[in-house]
Scaffold this motif. Sequence first.
Motif, PDB file in Angstrom:
ATOM      1  N   THR A 180     -17.698   7.608   7.256  1.00 37.90           N
ATOM      2  CA  THR A 180     -16.532   7.954   6.451  1.00 37.90           C
ATOM      3  C   THR A 180     -15.287   7.887   7.323  1.00 37.90           C
ATOM      4  N   ALA A 181     -14.152   7.743   6.650  1.00 40.14           N
ATOM      5  CA  ALA A 181     -12.851   7.801   7.317  1.00 40.14           C
ATOM      6  C   ALA A 181     -11.959   8.693   6.462  1.00 40.14           C
ATOM      7  N   ASP A 182     -11.338   9.673   7.103  1.00 39.03           N
ATOM      8  CA  ASP A 182     -10.435  10.596   6.416  1.00 39.03           C
ATOM      9  C   ASP A 182      -9.032  10.430   6.970  1.00 39.03           C
ATOM     10  N   TYR A 183      -8.073  10.244   6.055  1.00 34.31           N
ATOM     11  CA  TYR A 183      -6.679  10.042   6.425  1.00 34.31           C
ATOM     12  C   TYR A 183      -5.831  11.165   5.839  1.00 34.31           C
ATOM     13  N   THR A 184      -5.023  11.803   6.701  1.00 32.39           N
ATOM     14  CA  THR A 184      -4.104  12.849   6.250  1.00 32.39           C
ATOM     15  C   THR A 184      -2.737  12.599   6.870  1.00 32.39           C
ATOM     16  N   VAL A 185      -1.693  12.925   6.123  1.00 31.68           N
ATOM     17  CA  VAL A 185      -0.333  12.704   6.610  1.00 31.68           C
ATOM     18  C   VAL A 185       0.071  13.813   7.575  1.00 31.68           C
ATOM     19  N   ARG A 186       0.827  13.429   8.567  1.00 33.19           N
ATOM     20  CA  ARG A 186       1.364  14.368   9.560  1.00 33.19           C
ATOM     21  C   ARG A 186       2.809  14.694   9.205  1.00 33.19           C
ATOM     22  N   PRO A 187       3.335  15.806   9.693  1.00 33.45           N
ATOM     23  CA  PRO A 187       4.735  16.146   9.416  1.00 33.45           C
ATOM     24  C   PRO A 187       5.722  15.076   9.895  1.00 33.45           C
ATOM     25  N   GLU A 190      -6.433  -1.354  -7.849  1.00 32.66           N
ATOM     26  CA  GLU A 190      -5.178  -0.875  -8.438  1.00 32.66           C
ATOM     27  C   GLU A 190      -5.075   0.643  -8.398  1.00 32.66           C
ATOM     28  N   ASP A 191      -6.205   1.327  -8.512  1.00 27.31           N
ATOM     29  CA  ASP A 191      -6.233   2.788  -8.475  1.00 27.31           C
ATOM     30  C   ASP A 191      -6.680   3.322  -7.118  1.00 27.31           C
ATOM     31  N   TYR A 192      -6.631   2.454  -6.102  1.00 26.43           N
ATOM     32  CA  TYR A 192      -7.025   2.836  -4.735  1.00 26.43           C
ATOM     33  C   TYR A 192      -8.471   3.329  -4.692  1.00 26.43           C
ATOM     34  N   GLU A 193      -9.337   2.709  -5.503  1.00 31.03           N
ATOM     35  CA  GLU A 193     -10.738   3.086  -5.526  1.00 31.03           C
ATOM     36  C   GLU A 193     -11.565   2.277  -4.534  1.00 31.03           C
ATOM     37  N   TRP A 194     -11.022   1.178  -4.000  1.00 31.20           N
ATOM     38  CA  TRP A 194     -11.683   0.373  -2.982  1.00 31.20           C
ATOM     39  C   TRP A 194     -10.621  -0.308  -2.118  1.00 31.20           C
ATOM     40  N   ALA A 195     -11.052  -0.712  -0.938  1.00 28.15           N
ATOM     41  CA  ALA A 195     -10.151  -1.434  -0.030  1.00 28.15           C
ATOM     42  C   ALA A 195     -10.979  -2.342   0.873  1.00 28.15           C
ATOM     43  N   ILE A 196     -10.382  -3.463   1.228  1.00 22.91           N
ATOM     44  CA  ILE A 196     -10.959  -4.366   2.223  1.00 22.91           C
ATOM     45  C   ILE A 196     -10.002  -4.374   3.394  1.00 22.91           C
ATOM     46  N   VAL A 224       0.850  -1.191   0.000  1.00 23.44           N
ATOM     47  CA  VAL A 224       0.000   0.000   0.000  1.00 23.44           C
ATOM     48  C   VAL A 224       0.886   1.241   0.000  1.00 23.44           C
ATOM     49  N   ASP A 225       0.724   2.072  -1.015  1.00 28.75           N
ATOM     50  CA  ASP A 225       1.381   3.375  -1.078  1.00 28.75           C
ATOM     51  C   ASP A 225       0.524   4.313  -0.225  1.00 28.75           C
ATOM     52  N   LEU A 226       0.999   4.623   0.968  1.00 33.40           N
ATOM     53  CA  LEU A 226       0.180   5.392   1.903  1.00 33.40           C
ATOM     54  C   LEU A 226      -0.198   6.769   1.363  1.00 33.40           C
ATOM     55  N   GLU A 227       0.635   7.366   0.528  1.00 28.58           N
ATOM     56  CA  GLU A 227       0.271   8.655  -0.077  1.00 28.58           C
ATOM     57  C   GLU A 227      -0.991   8.505  -0.921  1.00 28.58           C
ATOM     58  N   ARG A 228      -1.130   7.383  -1.619  1.00 22.97           N
ATOM     59  CA  ARG A 228      -2.313   7.143  -2.444  1.00 22.97           C
ATOM     60  C   ARG A 228      -3.514   6.715  -1.600  1.00 22.97           C
ATOM     61  N   TYR A 229      -3.251   6.156  -0.425  1.00 24.47           N
ATOM     62  CA  TYR A 229      -4.333   5.699   0.453  1.00 24.47           C
ATOM     63  C   TYR A 229      -4.989   6.863   1.205  1.00 24.47           C
ATOM     64  N   LEU A 230      -4.252   7.971   1.339  1.00 28.07           N
ATOM     65  CA  LEU A 230      -4.779   9.135   2.049  1.00 28.07           C
ATOM     66  C   LEU A 230      -6.057   9.644   1.401  1.00 28.07           C
TER      67      LEU A 230
END
Length: 187
Positions: A67-74, A130-136, A40-46
Amino acid sequence: MMGHRIVSRALLGMLAGLGLAACASGPSGNDSVPEPAKAVDLERYLGRWYELARYENRFETGCEGVTADYTVRPDGGIDVINTCRKGSPSGPVETAEGYAEPVPGSDGAKLDVTFFWPFYGDYWVLDRGEDYEWAIVGEPSGEYLWILSRDPEPGQEVLERHLQRAKELGYDLDLIKIVEQPPAGGA
């Protein structure tokens, strides 16, 4: 738009429950949880994910429009904000704020997450588009499962494909609750 925000004790307990999942006495919907299928490329998962389906659990009882929102921290960690609408897709909003960090050596597919420090839980991205459009998403005990999508209303055919993939991963479809999302442009 969200009106007043309420931090739900039930949602705050989410990861405390996940952290205790290994020793929990509840039924497992998957006695043999597989390892994640892909890195998982976490930048794409955000970003924002919509919960399409889940194993019902005590910390999400009555939740719709999740919903779940993911953002990267410094510092490289990830801020997590889970939102639930109680009772219906237009019900009162409850949120829980958490923190996640990748598990070393997991290619980004496993995270340690907390909503209630010092309790951490496992968050495994078992498979994804493949395009991070869904996840299980699951965890090692097999008691928790979430099917997530970038689209709140992907259509019945797409949902059925995700459910079939969860079944292939060993999950019991009889335990799955379909989550209602607000209609496009709705609440």
